[in-house]
Design a protein around this motif. Structure first.
Motif, PDB file in Angstrom:
ATOM      1  N   SER A  56       0.810  -1.218   0.000  1.00 24.27           N
ATOM      2  CA  SER A  56       0.000   0.000   0.000  1.00 24.27           C
ATOM      3  C   SER A  56       0.843   1.267   0.000  1.00 24.27           C
ATOM      4  O   SER A  56       0.376   2.323   0.384  1.00 24.27           O
ATOM      5  CB  SER A  56      -0.934   0.011   1.210  1.00 24.27           C
ATOM      6  N   GLU A  57       2.091   1.173  -0.425  1.00 26.04           N
ATOM      7  CA  GLU A  57       2.965   2.350  -0.412  1.00 26.04           C
ATOM      8  C   GLU A  57       2.423   3.465  -1.296  1.00 26.04           C
ATOM      9  O   GLU A  57       2.573   4.636  -0.992  1.00 26.04           O
ATOM     10  CB  GLU A  57       4.358   1.961  -0.883  1.00 26.04           C
ATOM     11  N   ASN A  58       1.800   3.100  -2.407  1.00 24.92           N
ATOM     12  CA  ASN A  58       1.203   4.084  -3.295  1.00 24.92           C
ATOM     13  C   ASN A  58      -0.308   4.093  -3.162  1.00 24.92           C
ATOM     14  O   ASN A  58      -1.015   4.587  -4.035  1.00 24.92           O
ATOM     15  CB  ASN A  58       1.587   3.787  -4.749  1.00 24.92           C
ATOM     16  N   GLY A  59      -0.785   3.508  -2.087  1.00 23.21           N
ATOM     17  CA  GLY A  59      -2.216   3.374  -1.873  1.00 23.21           C
ATOM     18  C   GLY A  59      -2.878   4.662  -1.446  1.00 23.21           C
ATOM     19  O   GLY A  59      -2.411   5.756  -1.756  1.00 23.21           O
ATOM     20  N   PRO A  60      -3.953   4.557  -0.689  1.00 25.28           N
ATOM     21  CA  PRO A  60      -4.774   5.727  -0.389  1.00 25.28           C
ATOM     22  C   PRO A  60      -3.999   6.875   0.247  1.00 25.28           C
ATOM     23  O   PRO A  60      -3.142   6.666   1.102  1.00 25.28           O
ATOM     24  CB  PRO A  60      -5.828   5.170   0.588  1.00 25.28           C
ATOM     25  N   HIS A  61      -4.275   8.064  -0.218  1.00 23.48           N
ATOM     26  CA  HIS A  61      -3.805   9.266   0.461  1.00 23.48           C
ATOM     27  C   HIS A  61      -5.046   9.998   0.958  1.00 23.48           C
ATOM     28  O   HIS A  61      -6.112   9.892   0.374  1.00 23.48           O
ATOM     29  CB  HIS A  61      -3.001  10.153  -0.487  1.00 23.48           C
ATOM     30  N   LYS A  83       6.091  14.914  10.511  1.00 25.45           N
ATOM     31  CA  LYS A  83       6.994  14.092   9.721  1.00 25.45           C
ATOM     32  C   LYS A  83       6.271  13.397   8.572  1.00 25.45           C
ATOM     33  O   LYS A  83       6.920  12.911   7.644  1.00 25.45           O
ATOM     34  CB  LYS A  83       7.643  13.024  10.617  1.00 25.45           C
ATOM     35  N   ILE A  84       4.955  13.312   8.643  1.00 26.47           N
ATOM     36  CA  ILE A  84       4.236  12.534   7.630  1.00 26.47           C
ATOM     37  C   ILE A  84       3.182  13.329   6.882  1.00 26.47           C
ATOM     38  O   ILE A  84       2.653  12.845   5.875  1.00 26.47           O
ATOM     39  CB  ILE A  84       3.551  11.308   8.274  1.00 26.47           C
ATOM     40  N   ALA A  85       2.849  14.519   7.361  1.00 28.90           N
ATOM     41  CA  ALA A  85       1.739  15.276   6.769  1.00 28.90           C
ATOM     42  C   ALA A  85       2.227  16.591   6.177  1.00 28.90           C
ATOM     43  O   ALA A  85       3.197  17.182   6.650  1.00 28.90           O
ATOM     44  CB  ALA A  85       0.661  15.542   7.817  1.00 28.90           C
ATOM     45  N   TRP A  86       1.514  17.047   5.153  1.00 30.29           N
ATOM     46  CA  TRP A  86       1.870  18.284   4.460  1.00 30.29           C
ATOM     47  C   TRP A  86       0.710  19.268   4.564  1.00 30.29           C
ATOM     48  O   TRP A  86      -0.423  18.913   4.241  1.00 30.29           O
ATOM     49  CB  TRP A  86       2.169  17.972   2.998  1.00 30.29           C
ATOM     50  N   PRO A  87       0.944  20.491   5.019  1.00 34.81           N
ATOM     51  CA  PRO A  87      -0.162  21.449   5.163  1.00 34.81           C
ATOM     52  C   PRO A  87      -0.843  21.759   3.840  1.00 34.81           C
ATOM     53  O   PRO A  87      -0.182  22.007   2.829  1.00 34.81           O
ATOM     54  CB  PRO A  87       0.537  22.697   5.717  1.00 34.81           C
ATOM     55  N   ILE A 138      -0.654   4.854   4.763  1.00 34.13           N
ATOM     56  CA  ILE A 138       0.327   3.933   5.318  1.00 34.13           C
ATOM     57  C   ILE A 138       1.217   4.617   6.349  1.00 34.13           C
ATOM     58  O   ILE A 138       1.639   4.012   7.339  1.00 34.13           O
ATOM     59  CB  ILE A 138       1.172   3.299   4.193  1.00 34.13           C
ATOM     60  N   ASP A 139       1.494   5.912   6.157  1.00 38.14           N
ATOM     61  CA  ASP A 139       2.312   6.641   7.125  1.00 38.14           C
ATOM     62  C   ASP A 139       1.550   6.862   8.427  1.00 38.14           C
ATOM     63  O   ASP A 139       2.122   6.779   9.509  1.00 38.14           O
ATOM     64  CB  ASP A 139       2.758   7.977   6.542  1.00 38.14           C
ATOM     65  N   LEU A 140       0.250   7.156   8.328  1.00 38.32           N
ATOM     66  CA  LEU A 140      -0.556   7.309   9.534  1.00 38.32           C
ATOM     67  C   LEU A 140      -0.644   5.983  10.276  1.00 38.32           C
ATOM     68  O   LEU A 140      -0.615   5.949  11.512  1.00 38.32           O
ATOM     69  CB  LEU A 140      -1.958   7.811   9.167  1.00 38.32           C
ATOM     70  N   GLN A 141      -0.728   4.883   9.554  1.00 39.18           N
ATOM     71  CA  GLN A 141      -0.775   3.568  10.182  1.00 39.18           C
ATOM     72  C   GLN A 141       0.515   3.296  10.950  1.00 39.18           C
ATOM     73  O   GLN A 141       0.494   2.801  12.081  1.00 39.18           O
ATOM     74  CB  GLN A 141      -1.004   2.493   9.121  1.00 39.18           C
ATOM     75  N   ARG A 142       1.650   3.633  10.351  1.00 43.79           N
ATOM     76  CA  ARG A 142       2.935   3.448  11.033  1.00 43.79           C
ATOM     77  C   ARG A 142       3.031   4.337  12.270  1.00 43.79           C
ATOM     78  O   ARG A 142       3.547   3.914  13.315  1.00 43.79           O
ATOM     79  CB  ARG A 142       4.070   3.768  10.072  1.00 43.79           C
ATOM     80  N   LEU A 143       2.521   5.550  12.176  1.00 42.68           N
ATOM     81  CA  LEU A 143       2.544   6.458  13.311  1.00 42.68           C
ATOM     82  C   LEU A 143       1.719   5.912  14.471  1.00 42.68           C
ATOM     83  O   LEU A 143       2.147   5.923  15.633  1.00 42.68           O
ATOM     84  CB  LEU A 143       2.008   7.831  12.867  1.00 42.68           C
ATOM     85  N   LEU A 144       0.513   5.394  14.165  1.00 50.08           N
ATOM     86  CA  LEU A 144      -0.346   4.820  15.201  1.00 50.08           C
ATOM     87  C   LEU A 144       0.286   3.581  15.821  1.00 50.08           C
ATOM     88  O   LEU A 144       0.154   3.341  17.030  1.00 50.08           O
ATOM     89  CB  LEU A 144      -1.716   4.492  14.615  1.00 50.08           C
ATOM     90  N   LEU A 145       0.970   2.783  15.005  1.00 52.51           N
ATOM     91  CA  LEU A 145       1.634   1.589  15.530  1.00 52.51           C
ATOM     92  C   LEU A 145       2.702   1.967  16.553  1.00 52.51           C
ATOM     93  O   LEU A 145       2.850   1.313  17.598  1.00 52.51           O
ATOM     94  CB  LEU A 145       2.255   0.790  14.393  1.00 52.51           C
ATOM     95  N   TRP A 189       6.707  -4.746   5.180  1.00 55.24           N
ATOM     96  CA  TRP A 189       7.316  -3.594   5.858  1.00 55.24           C
ATOM     97  C   TRP A 189       7.099  -3.670   7.366  1.00 55.24           C
ATOM     98  O   TRP A 189       7.943  -3.225   8.142  1.00 55.24           O
ATOM     99  CB  TRP A 189       6.762  -2.279   5.318  1.00 55.24           C
ATOM    100  N   PHE A 190       5.979  -4.237   7.820  1.00 52.80           N
ATOM    101  CA  PHE A 190       5.702  -4.325   9.260  1.00 52.80           C
ATOM    102  C   PHE A 190       6.794  -5.098   9.973  1.00 52.80           C
ATOM    103  O   PHE A 190       7.320  -4.665  11.005  1.00 52.80           O
ATOM    104  CB  PHE A 190       4.337  -4.998   9.467  1.00 52.80           C
ATOM    105  N   GLU A 191       7.160  -6.223   9.401  1.00 52.38           N
ATOM    106  CA  GLU A 191       8.217  -7.035  10.010  1.00 52.38           C
ATOM    107  C   GLU A 191       9.584  -6.428   9.755  1.00 52.38           C
ATOM    108  O   GLU A 191      10.450  -6.397  10.651  1.00 52.38           O
ATOM    109  CB  GLU A 191       8.146  -8.452   9.454  1.00 52.38           C
ATOM    110  N   ARG A 192       9.799  -5.921   8.537  1.00 51.55           N
ATOM    111  CA  ARG A 192      11.104  -5.393   8.157  1.00 51.55           C
ATOM    112  C   ARG A 192      11.496  -4.172   8.985  1.00 51.55           C
ATOM    113  O   ARG A 192      12.667  -3.991   9.329  1.00 51.55           O
ATOM    114  CB  ARG A 192      11.097  -5.039   6.671  1.00 51.55           C
ATOM    115  N   GLU A 193      10.537  -3.323   9.321  1.00 54.37           N
ATOM    116  CA  GLU A 193      10.831  -2.105  10.074  1.00 54.37           C
ATOM    117  C   GLU A 193      10.890  -2.338  11.581  1.00 54.37           C
ATOM    118  O   GLU A 193      11.171  -1.411  12.341  1.00 54.37           O
ATOM    119  CB  GLU A 193       9.786  -1.030   9.752  1.00 54.37           C
ATOM    120  N   GLY A 194      10.598  -3.571  12.023  1.00 53.66           N
ATOM    121  CA  GLY A 194      10.759  -3.882  13.441  1.00 53.66           C
ATOM    122  C   GLY A 194       9.515  -3.757  14.286  1.00 53.66           C
ATOM    123  O   GLY A 194       9.587  -3.907  15.507  1.00 53.66           O
TER     124      GLY A 194
END
Length: 410
Positions: A56-61, A83-87, A138-145, A189-194
């Motif tokens: 989902s790297e290019n998935g929903p924005h 770090k993940i959002a743009w105004p 996907i960035d918001l998901q990583r942030l919540l994790l 990516w979930f496993e790869r990023e730790g």
């Protein structure tokens, strides 16, 4: 709900480990800490460690209004948002035929800022936050994790949201590591990023697909059974498992399926600073695709903007989400599901076979039923993708990462 010291916590099972499930778990834990309630949310997700969030790297924005940002701030996610959002400071939707402005922010008439629309009203509140931000799901998901894992937000260096915006670094640089790097690419990516080691099994359990549940008429407790044989008892079960919710189907005995909304959505992300490969030169009906450079794209979607064009049965929108990325979506009306996808696939296969025969007319081409798409590798063009990209007027095209068929709950 009375609590007794020393008693084990009362479990709340959250079915689904997406944005909703993660946000709910984080909210419940913070509420328990503030009120002293002896509860423990546990997320059960059908995806495995290898497939969770993959592809989902290019998935929903998303285009997120200020009131949603304020909610995330209350959950303690504030500093990482920069770090993940743009105004997004300007938004406009226009009619494709007449050019009439359908929706606009900020409104041309300042007096209209007092509108009753809750989203518009929230954007006028006294805050240093921008009215909207654009970001990848996907960035918001990583942030919540990270937040669910207990990694404290205050350990991240502070920032001025409106000034710095997103900062995922150069996405083409594999040397960038950590949360600021664009590591959420491809499967695993979930496993790869730790995250697999960072989040314990007592918080997020992967590979657990709900099969059924029973509610005790005596105690009111819920016993949930999963397809892997695991059985869990809790006092509350929450369905956060998306459009095809198993929880909803079980509660309603399948009588309330999602209703087709007579439209198809294609969306993706164009990375303007990464060389585009396999760029097509014409549409499926052989009409040439106009040449657009990166400067053309930024003139159409400059920093801090989101725009859309609405026509008859068709809508196209672009949001500049920072880091050299433009998120886009195309919504098309269609009477029956999969109509456009099937037509597109068949036409693409016909063109692939025709191009392959034209490229090697003196050779026999035998195509198996499952190998048609492999013919796309046949090419007589010797120009490298880098040369095409660096040529003035180079084309920039992104393939849809996902194609969805939107539906609304009945």
């Amino acid at each position: 709900m009375a609590d007794t010291k020393g008693d084990p916590p009362r479990k709340i099972l959250i079915i689904g480990g997406g944005i909703a499930g993660l946000t709910l778990a984080l909210s419940l834990r913070r509420m328990a800490a503030a009120t002293g309630l002896n509860i423990k949310p546990i997320i059960f997700e059908a995806s495995t460690v290898e497939t969770y969030g993959g592809g989902s790297e290019n998935g929903p924005h998303w285009l997120m209004w200020r009131y949603a940002l304020e909610t995330l701030l209350e959950l303690g996610l504030g500093k990482r948002l920069g770090k993940i959002a743009w105004p997004i400071l300007n938004f406009k939707s226009t009619d494709a035929e007449t050019g009439e402005v359908l929706v606009q922010w900020p409104p041309e008439d300042p007096a209209q800022q007092g509108t009753a629309d809750p989203e518009m009203a929230a954007a006028t509140s006294d805050s240093t936050l921008p009215p909207m931000v654009g970001l990848r799901k996907i960035d918001l998901q990583r942030l919540l994790l990270l937040a669910v894992a207990g990694v404290r937000d205050e350990l991240i260096e502070g920032f001025d949201f409106a000034a710095t915006g997103a900062n995922n670094s150069d996405l083409s640089d594999d040397a960038i590591k950590g949360f600021e790097g664009d590591l959420a690419r491809g499967d695993g990516w979930f496993e790869r990023e730790g995250y697999a080691e960072l989040i314990g099994d007592d918080t997020l359990r992967l590979g657990y697909e709900l099969e059924s549940f029973l509610i005790s008429a005596t105690t009111g407790n819920i016993t949930a059974r999963f397809t892997n044989g695991h059985v869990e008892t809790c006092f509350m079960l929450v369905g956060a498992d998306g459009l095809d919710s198993k929880v909803r189907d079980l509660l309603g005995s399948g009588r309330y399926p999602p209703q087709y909304a007579s439209a198809v959505i294609a969306h993706g992300i164009t990375r303007t600073h990464v060389t585009q490969e396999d760029v097509p030169t014409e549409l499926e009906d052989h009409r040439p695709i106009p040449n657009y450079s990166t400067q053309d794209l930024y003139a159409f979607a400059p920093d801090g903007t989101a725009s859309s064009v609405v026509g008859r049965g068709l809508s196209f929108g672009v949001t500049n989400i920072g880091n050299g990325m433009l998120g886009w979506n195309l919504i098309a009306a269609q009477a029956e599901p999969h109509t456009f996808v099937n037509e597109f696939t068949m036409q693409r296969r016909r063109n692939t076979i025709s191009n392959a025969i034209a490229a090697r007319p003196r050779q026999s081409i035998i195509v198996g039923a499952n190998s048609v798409n492999n013919l796309s590798e046949i090419s007589t063009d010797t120009t490298s993708a880098e040369d095409k990209w660096n040529t003035p007027g180079a084309k920039v095209v992104a393939e849809p990462e996902e194609i969805q068929h939107p539906a609304a709950d009945g």
